[in-house]
Structures are given as structure tokens and as C-alpha cells.
Motif scaffolding. Structure first.
Motif, PDB file in Angstrom:
ATOM      1  N   VAL A  15       8.463  91.370  -3.861  1.00  0.00           N
ATOM      2  CA  VAL A  15       9.626  91.741  -3.045  1.00  0.00           C
ATOM      3  C   VAL A  15      10.669  90.623  -3.040  1.00  0.00           C
ATOM      4  O   VAL A  15      11.872  90.882  -2.996  1.00  0.00           O
ATOM      5  N   GLN A  16      10.216  89.360  -3.098  1.00  0.00           N
ATOM      6  CA  GLN A  16      11.135  88.222  -3.137  1.00  0.00           C
ATOM      7  C   GLN A  16      12.096  88.341  -4.314  1.00  0.00           C
ATOM      8  O   GLN A  16      13.316  88.185  -4.172  1.00  0.00           O
ATOM      9  N   TYR A  17      11.572  88.637  -5.495  1.00  0.00           N
ATOM     10  CA  TYR A  17      12.419  88.711  -6.683  1.00  0.00           C
ATOM     11  C   TYR A  17      13.094  90.068  -6.831  1.00  0.00           C
ATOM     12  O   TYR A  17      14.135  90.187  -7.485  1.00  0.00           O
ATOM     13  N   PHE A  18      12.524  91.113  -6.222  1.00  0.00           N
ATOM     14  CA  PHE A  18      13.203  92.405  -6.155  1.00  0.00           C
ATOM     15  C   PHE A  18      14.516  92.222  -5.394  1.00  0.00           C
ATOM     16  O   PHE A  18      15.578  92.680  -5.822  1.00  0.00           O
ATOM     17  N   MET A  19      14.428  91.514  -4.277  1.00  0.00           N
ATOM     18  CA  MET A  19      15.613  91.262  -3.462  1.00  0.00           C
ATOM     19  C   MET A  19      16.630  90.406  -4.214  1.00  0.00           C
ATOM     20  O   MET A  19      17.828  90.706  -4.235  1.00  0.00           O
ATOM     21  N   GLN A  20      16.159  89.335  -4.852  1.00  0.00           N
ATOM     22  CA  GLN A  20      17.077  88.470  -5.588  1.00  0.00           C
ATOM     23  C   GLN A  20      17.760  89.230  -6.717  1.00  0.00           C
ATOM     24  O   GLN A  20      18.968  89.090  -6.937  1.00  0.00           O
ATOM     25  N   ALA A  22      18.463  92.316  -6.910  1.00  0.00           N
ATOM     26  CA  ALA A  22      19.423  93.305  -6.418  1.00  0.00           C
ATOM     27  C   ALA A  22      20.821  92.716  -6.282  1.00  0.00           C
ATOM     28  O   ALA A  22      21.812  93.337  -6.690  1.00  0.00           O
ATOM     29  N   TRP A  23      20.923  91.508  -5.727  1.00  0.00           N
ATOM     30  CA  TRP A  23      22.268  90.948  -5.515  1.00  0.00           C
ATOM     31  C   TRP A  23      22.715  89.982  -6.609  1.00  0.00           C
ATOM     32  O   TRP A  23      23.901  89.829  -6.856  1.00  0.00           O
ATOM     33  N   ASN A  24      21.740  89.348  -7.286  1.00  0.00           N
ATOM     34  CA  ASN A  24      22.089  88.267  -8.202  1.00  0.00           C
ATOM     35  C   ASN A  24      22.172  88.691  -9.664  1.00  0.00           C
ATOM     36  O   ASN A  24      22.958  88.137 -10.423  1.00  0.00           O
ATOM     37  N   MET A  25      21.362  89.674 -10.064  1.00  0.00           N
ATOM     38  CA  MET A  25      21.250  90.021 -11.482  1.00  0.00           C
ATOM     39  C   MET A  25      22.585  90.427 -12.093  1.00  0.00           C
ATOM     40  O   MET A  25      22.931  89.996 -13.193  1.00  0.00           O
ATOM     41  N   THR A  26      23.339  91.268 -11.408  1.00  0.00           N
ATOM     42  CA  THR A  26      24.607  91.758 -11.964  1.00  0.00           C
ATOM     43  C   THR A  26      25.803  91.332 -11.105  1.00  0.00           C
ATOM     44  O   THR A  26      26.845  91.982 -11.125  1.00  0.00           O
ATOM     45  N   MET A  27      25.665  90.224 -10.370  1.00  0.00           N
ATOM     46  CA  MET A  27      26.756  89.765  -9.508  1.00  0.00           C
ATOM     47  C   MET A  27      28.035  89.543 -10.311  1.00  0.00           C
ATOM     48  O   MET A  27      29.132  89.925  -9.887  1.00  0.00           O
ATOM     49  N   GLY A  28      27.904  88.927 -11.485  1.00  0.00           N
ATOM     50  CA  GLY A  28      29.080  88.692 -12.319  1.00  0.00           C
ATOM     51  C   GLY A  28      29.745  89.980 -12.744  1.00  0.00           C
ATOM     52  O   GLY A  28      30.979  90.092 -12.734  1.00  0.00           O
ATOM     53  N   LEU A  29      28.952  90.991 -13.099  1.00  0.00           N
ATOM     54  CA  LEU A  29      29.505  92.273 -13.521  1.00  0.00           C
ATOM     55  C   LEU A  29      30.163  92.992 -12.350  1.00  0.00           C
ATOM     56  O   LEU A  29      31.217  93.617 -12.514  1.00  0.00           O
ATOM     57  N   GLY A 137       6.637  88.483  -9.319  1.00  0.00           N
ATOM     58  CA  GLY A 137       8.058  88.318  -9.065  1.00  0.00           C
ATOM     59  C   GLY A 137       8.870  88.920 -10.204  1.00  0.00           C
ATOM     60  O   GLY A 137       9.905  89.561  -9.987  1.00  0.00           O
ATOM     61  N   THR A 138       8.386  88.721 -11.405  1.00  0.00           N
ATOM     62  CA  THR A 138       9.043  89.308 -12.570  1.00  0.00           C
ATOM     63  C   THR A 138       8.985  90.824 -12.522  1.00  0.00           C
ATOM     64  O   THR A 138       9.951  91.510 -12.875  1.00  0.00           O
ATOM     65  N   PHE A 139       7.842  91.372 -12.086  1.00  0.00           N
ATOM     66  CA  PHE A 139       7.745  92.822 -11.910  1.00  0.00           C
ATOM     67  C   PHE A 139       8.803  93.318 -10.930  1.00  0.00           C
ATOM     68  O   PHE A 139       9.424  94.366 -11.132  1.00  0.00           O
ATOM     69  N   GLY A 140       9.003  92.548  -9.840  1.00  0.00           N
ATOM     70  CA  GLY A 140      10.015  92.926  -8.858  1.00  0.00           C
ATOM     71  C   GLY A 140      11.409  92.908  -9.449  1.00  0.00           C
ATOM     72  O   GLY A 140      12.225  93.803  -9.198  1.00  0.00           O
ATOM     73  N   PHE A 141      11.696  91.870 -10.246  1.00  0.00           N
ATOM     74  CA  PHE A 141      12.990  91.755 -10.914  1.00  0.00           C
ATOM     75  C   PHE A 141      13.201  92.922 -11.875  1.00  0.00           C
ATOM     76  O   PHE A 141      14.295  93.480 -11.973  1.00  0.00           O
ATOM     77  N   MET A 142      12.128  93.277 -12.588  1.00  0.00           N
ATOM     78  CA  MET A 142      12.189  94.416 -13.511  1.00  0.00           C
ATOM     79  C   MET A 142      12.455  95.714 -12.771  1.00  0.00           C
ATOM     80  O   MET A 142      13.284  96.532 -13.190  1.00  0.00           O
ATOM     81  N   SER A 243      19.627  97.731 -17.037  1.00  0.00           N
ATOM     82  CA  SER A 243      18.486  98.310 -17.765  1.00  0.00           C
ATOM     83  C   SER A 243      18.236  97.567 -19.071  1.00  0.00           C
ATOM     84  O   SER A 243      17.091  97.319 -19.442  1.00  0.00           O
ATOM     85  N   MET A 244      19.312  97.215 -19.767  1.00  0.00           N
ATOM     86  CA  MET A 244      19.165  96.475 -21.020  1.00  0.00           C
ATOM     87  C   MET A 244      18.430  95.156 -20.796  1.00  0.00           C
ATOM     88  O   MET A 244      17.580  94.744 -21.588  1.00  0.00           O
ATOM     89  N   MET A 245      18.746  94.492 -19.696  1.00  0.00           N
ATOM     90  CA  MET A 245      18.142  93.190 -19.415  1.00  0.00           C
ATOM     91  C   MET A 245      16.650  93.282 -19.143  1.00  0.00           C
ATOM     92  O   MET A 245      15.936  92.277 -19.199  1.00  0.00           O
ATOM     93  N   GLN A 246      16.169  94.476 -18.880  1.00  0.00           N
ATOM     94  CA  GLN A 246      14.731  94.636 -18.607  1.00  0.00           C
ATOM     95  C   GLN A 246      13.880  94.400 -19.849  1.00  0.00           C
ATOM     96  O   GLN A 246      12.671  94.162 -19.742  1.00  0.00           O
TER      97      GLN A 246
END
Length: 411
Positions: A15-20, A22-29, A137-142, A243-246
Motif C-alpha cells: 500500500v505504501q508504494y501503491f500510494m506513492q 498514484a501521485w508520483n508516477m505520472t506527476m510530470g505528465l 512495494g513493487t507489486f503496489g506500484f505495478m 501502463s507502458m511503465m509496468q
């Protein structure tokens, strides 16, 4: 590994990396989509500044006054309220308030990442078991990347609402984590403690300092990737960047399971070197993909995430835990995050922002020749780090030598 505590730690990391994510992965986009591409570099720089200010102090609080899981819970609940406000200012194109709130998010979020590591290390054998915990954590990010990409939210502010809701759930869940009381509780508080000098004394160890310097500089290619890869993928014609980043995240999962084997067999230096060199290769692949437009180069570059992240930054976490005495482990993890996501991110995002703003002046496919030049810069930086690390780093901290180095840097 304690089988009774492990499931709770796995869920925490997920959940820690799921949360991160959500806001950080595509912040630039997201910022680019709402016409705020010029502040992408500034946004990441502010996250770096926030990380300089908070993790070490929060680590000291967790080491001396309050249980780590309770500190983590309170931080997440407060951060959820801040995350909820960010989309309104992005949509209003209010750059000042957007940057301020992103700064507050960094102040509140990044100490929790260090605390998550510290809590995990307190209940497991780090070298053997931490990669298994961390992979969740990686699973959450995915998971969040897949959801955002498939729902078409890669450039939408709804990602911040997802992060806020997740923050509430995670904050409440943290109260159920294994109790991790402050190991230095009851000891007289001194100015040395307030300034976190015991953790800073780790820099007296030559090899620790070399690794921290390498992490600091390697944040340039890392930030170039995390901040600008969604924008680059969109220029290549991929609208579902999340999705591509996954592809890369999936490979990170595979290599995380192999990390313990590599680390135990090859040692810290070889494993860390593999991670550093892969940042060179990845950046060159993206540079070539900008002019070749071949999907193959993009996919290979994304797939190197396992080597780039696991074999350098995750191994760095394990190394820090092995170096730090028990009474300052939370501070030591905070120190590592200050070096990377603090000073490192501040330096790297400022530099990458200047490179991007001066190099990539076009939009979409017209800017692809400019992207070729952009990716050359992080490749050069990664090459310098790799050479420096290869020449000067001498510590391998094998299982048999753990006891001696632990106190070497903390007289």
C-alpha cells in the motif's frame, strides 16, 4: 523471518508504494497535460528539498520517543488531507499553490518510506528477507500504474484523489503493524541527538561515504527517468504511459526475487556496480529510440528497471541497515533518503529541469530529435558514477563480517 508479522509487513509495503505511484508516477505528465510542463523540474526539486528537511528528524523521533508505526500512521493521515487539495490548484493553473502543496506532500510522505524500511528491518533478516518484503512495494506500484493506465488517467488529476484515499486507508492500517518501539527511549536527550550527529557519524566510514556520493549523483539519471519518461513515451505516441511503465515494474519484481541470491554470492560491490552500469545502458537505449522509433529499444530500456533500481537503490537500503547500530537504524534510513530523495533529488531535478527546458523545446513527435540529446546527459553521468564507484568502493560486508563494521562509523 517472523511468519506472524510478515503478512502485515507485506501489506504495508504494497500500500505504501501503491500510494506513492498514484501521485508520483505520472506527476510530470499531469503537470504537462495541464500546461505546466515548465515546473516539472521545480516540482521534483521541491520534493528533494522536503526530503532534506524531514526524514532525519522524523527518524530521530521514531528512534527516541514514539513507536515507528504510530509516527508513520499520523504522517499518512495528515498527508491524505494535503493530497486531496492538490488537484484543485493544478486544474486552476495556480503554479504557486501547486508547488507549495507538492512541497508539503514531500515533507510528509518521504519520512514514511524510510520508516517502512526501518520497521521491516526491525522484524526480519535484512539480506535474506528484505527483498521479499520490498517486492510487494513493487507489486503496489505495478497495480496502481496498471489501474491508472487502463482507466486512461495517466495525465489526469484524479491520480491525486486516488493517492489521498489510499493515504487514509494506509494511515489507519499502520496502527495495526508490528510494534516497533523507540530503541533509545529513556536516554537523556542531548544536542547531539537533536542534530542527529550519531547518524551523520556514519560518514566517517569511507565506503559509506563513497556509496552515499554515488547515490547522490546517480539520482540524475534516476530523476531523468522518473520525471520525464511519461512525457517521452507520449512523444513516441503512447498515450497510456502508466501502463507502458509496468513493463519495467514487472521486471523489477523478477529481479527482486533474485536479489538475495546475487547479493549473497557476488557481494555488495559487484551487485551495486551492475545496477549503476545499467543506468548507462538504459539512457542510451532511450536516446537511440528517439531517432529510431523502435519499440524494441523502449521495451529493453523499461525492462532494465530491475537492474537499475533493485541492484543499486534497494541494495543501498540493505547496506545502510547493516552499517547502522540498532539505536539509530531509523535515522540511518532517513539519512539515506535525505542523500537520495533530498539533496540528490534537489540537485538532479534542478539539473534535469534545466536540461529539459533548454533541450526539448518542441512537442510530440517533432521533439524526438531533441529527446535523443536529452537522454545522452544522464548516460554520461551514470558512466562517471560507475567508474568512480568501481575505483574507490572497497567494502563487501559479507555475512561473516557483519559485526565488525557495525560500530566502525559510530565511535
Amino acid at each position: 523471518m517472523d511468519l506472524n508479522k510478515t503478512p502485515r509487513l507485506l501489506i504495508m509495503m504494497f500500500v505504501q508504494y501503491f500510494m506513492q505511484g498514484a501521485w508520483n508516477m505520472t506527476m510530470g505528465l499531469v503537470l504537462s497535460t495541464y500546461g505546466m510542463a515548465t515546473i516539472i523540474g521545480s516540482s521534483y526539486a521541491l520534493l528533494g528539498l522536503a526530503t532534506i528537511l524531514s526524514p532525519l528528524f522524523i527518524g530521530m523521533v521514531a528512534d527516541r520517543f514514539f513507536a515507528s508505526q504510530k509516527v508513520m500512521a499520523i504522517l499518512h493521515l495528515i498527508n491524505a488531507a494535503v493530497l486531496l487539495c492538490v488537484p484543485q490548484f493544478i486544474e486552476a493553473h495556480n503554479t504557486g499553490m501547486t508547488l507549495l502543496l507538492i512541497f508539503l506532500v514531500g515533507l510528509l510522505f518521504y519520512p514514511t518510506t524510510a520508516l517502512a524500511n526501518s520497521i521491516s528491518f526491525s522484524h526480519i533478516d535484512g539480506v535474506k528477507s528484505f527483498p521479499v518484503i520490498r517486492v510487494f512495494g513493487t507489486f503496489g506500484f505495478m497495480a496502481v500504474g496498471f489501474i491508472i493506465g487502463q482507466m486512461g488517467y495517466s495525465g489526469d488529476t484524479i491520480t491525486w484523489y486516488i493517492a489521498a484515499a489510499t493515504g487514509v486507508l494506509l494511515g489507519l492500517y499502520c496502527f495495526t503493524l508490528p510494534d516497533t518501539p523507540p530503541k533509545a527511549k529513556g536516554r537523556a536527550l542531548t544536542l547531539r541527538d537533536l542534530l542527529c550527529l550519531d547518524a551523520l557519524a556514519l560518514f566517517k566510514d569511507r565506503n559509506f561515504s563513497i556509496l552515499m556520493l554515488s547515490i547522490f549523483v546517480l539520482m540524475v539519471p534516476k530523476t531523468a527517468y522518473s520525471a520525464y519518461i511519461p512525457v517521452f513515451l507520449k512523444a513516441l505516441g503512447f498515450d497510456n504511459a502508466a501502463s507502458m511503465m509496468q513493463v519495467g515494474i514487472a521486471c523489477e519484481v523478477i529481479f527482486m526475487f533474485l536479489l538475495s541470491y546475487f547479493l549473497l554470492k557476488a557481494g555488495f560491490k559487484v551487485t551495486l556496480m551492475m545496477g549503476a552500469v545499467c543506468w548507462i545502458v538504459r539512457s542510451l537505449l532511450f536516446s537511440h529510440a528517439a531517432i529510431d522509433a523502435s519499440m524494441m529499444y523502449v521495451l529493453i530500456g523499461l525492462m532494465l528497471q530491475g537492474f537499475c533500481w533493485d541492484f543499486f537503490f534497494t541494495v543501498g537500503d540493505i547496506y545502510v541497515d547493516r552499517k547502522a547500530p540498532p539505536e539509530i537504524k531509523a535515522q540511518a534510513q532517513g539519512l539515506r533518503f535525505i542523500v537520495s530523495n533530498g539533496f540528490g533529488l534537489l540537485f538532479a531535478s534542478t539539473l534535469c529541469g534545466q536540461i529539459f527546458n533548454s533541450t526539448v523545446t518542441g512537442e510530440g513527435a517533432e521533439a524526438l530529435p531533441q529527446w535523443e540529446s536529452f537522454w545522452i546527459y544522464p548516460a554520461i553521468v551514470a558512466a562517471v558514477v560507475s567508474l568512480f564507484f568501481f575505483i574507490f568502493f572497497r567494502d563487501d560486508l559479507s555475512q561473516r563480517k557483519t559485526a565488525a563494521p557495525l560500530n566502525a562509523a559510530n565511535p
